[in-house]
Design an enzyme around this catalytic site. Structure first.
Site, PDB file in Angstrom:
ATOM      1  N   HIS A   1      23.323  -4.749  50.207  1.00 13.16           N
ATOM      2  CA  HIS A   1      22.593  -3.748  51.001  1.00 13.16           C
ATOM      3  C   HIS A   1      23.609  -3.126  51.937  1.00 13.16           C
ATOM      4  O   HIS A   1      24.182  -3.829  52.778  1.00 13.16           O
ATOM      5  CB  HIS A   1      21.479  -4.421  51.809  1.00 13.16           C
ATOM      6  CG  HIS A   1      20.501  -5.178  50.958  1.00 13.16           C
ATOM      7  ND1 HIS A   1      19.330  -4.624  50.502  1.00 13.16           N
ATOM      8  CD2 HIS A   1      20.549  -6.433  50.450  1.00 13.16           C
ATOM      9  CE1 HIS A   1      18.683  -5.521  49.760  1.00 13.16           C
ATOM     10  NE2 HIS A   1      19.399  -6.624  49.710  1.00 13.16           N
TER      11      HIS A   1
ATOM     12  N   GLU B   1      12.969 -15.053  46.105  1.00 11.00           N
ATOM     13  CA  GLU B   1      13.875 -15.464  47.192  1.00 11.00           C
ATOM     14  C   GLU B   1      13.086 -16.438  48.066  1.00 11.00           C
ATOM     15  O   GLU B   1      13.466 -17.591  48.199  1.00 11.00           O
ATOM     16  CB  GLU B   1      14.340 -14.231  47.992  1.00 11.00           C
ATOM     17  CG  GLU B   1      15.315 -14.559  49.120  1.00 11.00           C
ATOM     18  CD  GLU B   1      15.705 -13.329  49.961  1.00 11.00           C
ATOM     19  OE1 GLU B   1      14.972 -12.313  49.926  1.00 11.00           O
ATOM     20  OE2 GLU B   1      16.735 -13.406  50.678  1.00 11.00           O
TER      21      GLU B   1
ATOM     22  N   ASP C   1      24.965  -9.799  49.292  1.00 10.40           N
ATOM     23  CA  ASP C   1      23.684  -9.420  49.915  1.00 10.40           C
ATOM     24  C   ASP C   1      23.897  -8.613  51.208  1.00 10.40           C
ATOM     25  O   ASP C   1      23.843  -7.388  51.171  1.00 10.40           O
ATOM     26  CB  ASP C   1      22.817 -10.659  50.164  1.00 10.40           C
ATOM     27  CG  ASP C   1      21.329 -10.353  50.209  1.00 10.40           C
ATOM     28  OD1 ASP C   1      20.939  -9.202  49.961  1.00 10.40           O
ATOM     29  OD2 ASP C   1      20.538 -11.290  50.483  1.00 10.40           O
ATOM     30  N   ASP C   2      24.098  -9.326  52.318  1.00 10.91           N
ATOM     31  CA  ASP C   2      24.292  -8.682  53.622  1.00 10.91           C
ATOM     32  C   ASP C   2      25.485  -9.354  54.299  1.00 10.91           C
ATOM     33  O   ASP C   2      25.327 -10.148  55.232  1.00 10.91           O
ATOM     34  CB  ASP C   2      23.028  -8.855  54.473  1.00 10.91           C
ATOM     35  CG  ASP C   2      21.805  -8.248  53.805  1.00 10.91           C
ATOM     36  OD1 ASP C   2      21.641  -7.024  53.859  1.00 10.91           O
ATOM     37  OD2 ASP C   2      21.031  -9.014  53.189  1.00 10.91           O
TER      38      ASP C   2
ATOM     39  N   HIS D   1      13.731  -7.520  44.307  1.00 12.18           N
ATOM     40  CA  HIS D   1      13.909  -8.848  44.888  1.00 12.18           C
ATOM     41  C   HIS D   1      12.666  -9.659  44.511  1.00 12.18           C
ATOM     42  O   HIS D   1      11.538  -9.189  44.699  1.00 12.18           O
ATOM     43  CB  HIS D   1      13.998  -8.766  46.407  1.00 12.18           C
ATOM     44  CG  HIS D   1      15.308  -8.272  46.933  1.00 12.18           C
ATOM     45  ND1 HIS D   1      15.891  -7.106  46.524  1.00 12.18           N
ATOM     46  CD2 HIS D   1      16.155  -8.810  47.857  1.00 12.18           C
ATOM     47  CE1 HIS D   1      17.042  -6.949  47.186  1.00 12.18           C
ATOM     48  NE2 HIS D   1      17.225  -7.969  47.995  1.00 12.18           N
TER      49      HIS D   1
ATOM     50  N   HIS E   1      24.534  -6.898  44.167  1.00 13.57           N
ATOM     51  CA  HIS E   1      23.464  -7.113  45.155  1.00 13.57           C
ATOM     52  C   HIS E   1      24.083  -7.011  46.542  1.00 13.57           C
ATOM     53  O   HIS E   1      24.595  -7.987  47.094  1.00 13.57           O
ATOM     54  CB  HIS E   1      22.810  -8.483  44.920  1.00 13.57           C
ATOM     55  CG  HIS E   1      21.604  -8.739  45.781  1.00 13.57           C
ATOM     56  ND1 HIS E   1      20.631  -9.646  45.446  1.00 13.57           N
ATOM     57  CD2 HIS E   1      21.214  -8.208  46.968  1.00 13.57           C
ATOM     58  CE1 HIS E   1      19.700  -9.672  46.392  1.00 13.57           C
ATOM     59  NE2 HIS E   1      20.040  -8.809  47.333  1.00 13.57           N
TER      60      HIS E   1
HETATM   61  N1  HPA Z   1      15.861  -9.922  50.987  1.00 11.67           N
HETATM   62  C1  HPA Z   1      14.935  -9.000  51.211  1.00 11.67           C
HETATM   63  N2  HPA Z   1      15.194  -7.871  51.830  1.00 11.67           N
HETATM   64  C2  HPA Z   1      16.441  -7.628  52.226  1.00 11.67           C
HETATM   65  C3  HPA Z   1      17.436  -8.541  52.014  1.00 11.67           C
HETATM   66  C4  HPA Z   1      17.138  -9.750  51.338  1.00 11.67           C
HETATM   67  O1  HPA Z   1      17.972 -10.634  51.088  1.00 11.67           O
HETATM   68  N3  HPA Z   1      18.567  -7.998  52.536  1.00 11.67           N
HETATM   69  C5  HPA Z   1      18.249  -6.793  53.034  1.00 11.67           C
HETATM   70  N4  HPA Z   1      16.947  -6.564  52.850  1.00 11.67           N
HETATM   71 ZN    ZN Z   2      19.008  -8.492  49.048  1.00 15.81          ZN
END
Ligand code: HPA
Ligand code: ZN
Length: 337
Positions: free
Chosen positions: A21, A202, A280-281, A199, A19
């Protein structure tokens, strides 16, 4: 076990990142370099100014900044440099395989052709395999705040590259954009042989995870935190061994949890779910994959055996063929022997 010996175990474990991006690995230093190279004005003039803005109270606040930052990505070389920087950093954490999301609509919408984005990323992925021994799959992600027809348009635009993607994903603003908004698109993607990720849970309710899992039939749930509010859903996740790609530092940064002690990772492990830990990011949330493992282990008191299970899960939950999974699982066993 002391923190430092547990951190060395984490470092030593071969890991897969499922996971991630790629646009979320855009470090402010590189962002400023590319802004200068492309003669684009960024709102931030210094690193400190950029980092001061990385302070979010929900997903949307992050997304606004994430889409702003990626505006400086214009050329194939930019996408290569972004991806190459991530791969080198991931290799330092002993990531051996990555399944990477990218958001083409965020680039094509502002006039960057699909081929520029994709070829730049693919060139770096090939280089990562050759020079770092890190294998990778690319996952085409649809933006859920856009329409299902926009998603179909992306599917068409990407036709020449379909054999380069292992699957599709769904990201961006979750609330108000439930999985079933994309039911026809996902049905088509399934027929085309793509793996399906989404996703869900969350920020969105457990009902969104149920839609993704039961009505869409996804192969993997990204995040999935709020599944833990629904005992019957937990049972389904356990019975089906559907992977959950948890992202602890992301959850903390976006106030999905208020403290890492509230991360669901340990409870999910103890419930027998196929949970994984991911970044994630990482440029926005304060850490790449090893730091996610370390901080989670520290906050939850994870045992060494649980850390090894998380590394195992990362390959088991991957889209690698069975023989590839077995090779990595054996490498984990060798690393801890
Ligand atoms: N959630 C939803 N969209 C996203 C995320 C995330 O954690 N990171 C990059 N786009
Ligand atoms: Zn994500």
């Amino acid at each position: 076990m002391t923190d430092s010996s547990q951190n060395s175990l984490i470092q030593r474990l071969p890991k897969a990142e499922l996971h991630l991006h790629i646009e979320g690995s855009f470090e402010p230093e590189l962002m400023m370099q590319l802004a200068a190279r492309n003669r684009i004005d960024l709102r931030f003039k210094t690193l400190d100014e950029a980092k001061a803005a990385y302070n979010f109270s929900n997903l949307q606040e992050f997304l606004d900044l994430y889409y702003e930052g990626m505006q400086v990505l214009r050329t194939e070389e930019d996408f290569h440099d972004l991806t190459w920087a991530y791969l080198q950093r991931a290799a330092q954490d002993n990531v051996r395989h990555v399944e990477m999301f990218f958001d083409p609509q965020a680039h094509t919408e502002r006039g960057v052709p699909f081929g520029v984005v994709t070829e730049g990323i693919l060139a770096a992925l090939a280089r990562g395999e050759k020079e770092l021994g890190v294998t990778s799959y690319l996952i085409l992600s649809f933006l859920r705040h856009l329409s299902e027809d926009d998603g179909f348009a992306l599917l068409k635009e990407s036709e020449g590259w379909h054999d380069r993607f292992v699957g599709v994903g769904l990201d961006s603003s979750e609330m108000g954009h439930p999985p079933l908004k994309f039911e026809r698109l996902y049905k088509r993607c399934r027929e085309m042989g793509f793996k399906l990720c989404m996703h869900a849970g969350e920020e969105g309710p457990p009902a969104y995870v149920r839609e993704a899992l039961i009505e869409i039939g996804v192969d993997r749930i990204d995040h999935g935190n709020r599944s833990m509010e629904d005992p019957a859903l937990i049972q389904i996740l356990k019975d089906t061994q559907t992977p959950l790609t948890n992202c602890p530092l992301s959850n903390l940064s976006l106030c999905v949890i208020n403290d890492l002690k509230d991360s669901p990772v340990k409870a999910q492990l103890e419930a027998g779910l196929l949970v994984t830990v991911n970044s994630d990011d990482p440029a926005y949330f304060g850490g790449y994959i090893a730091r996610n493992y370390e901080k989670t282990a520290e906050a939850l008191g994870l045992s060494d055996a649980q850390l090894i299970t998380l590394a195992h899960n990362s390959f088991t939950a991957s889209f690698l063929p069975e023989a590839g999974k077995q090779k990595h699982l054996a490498a984990i066993d060798a690393a801890v022997a």
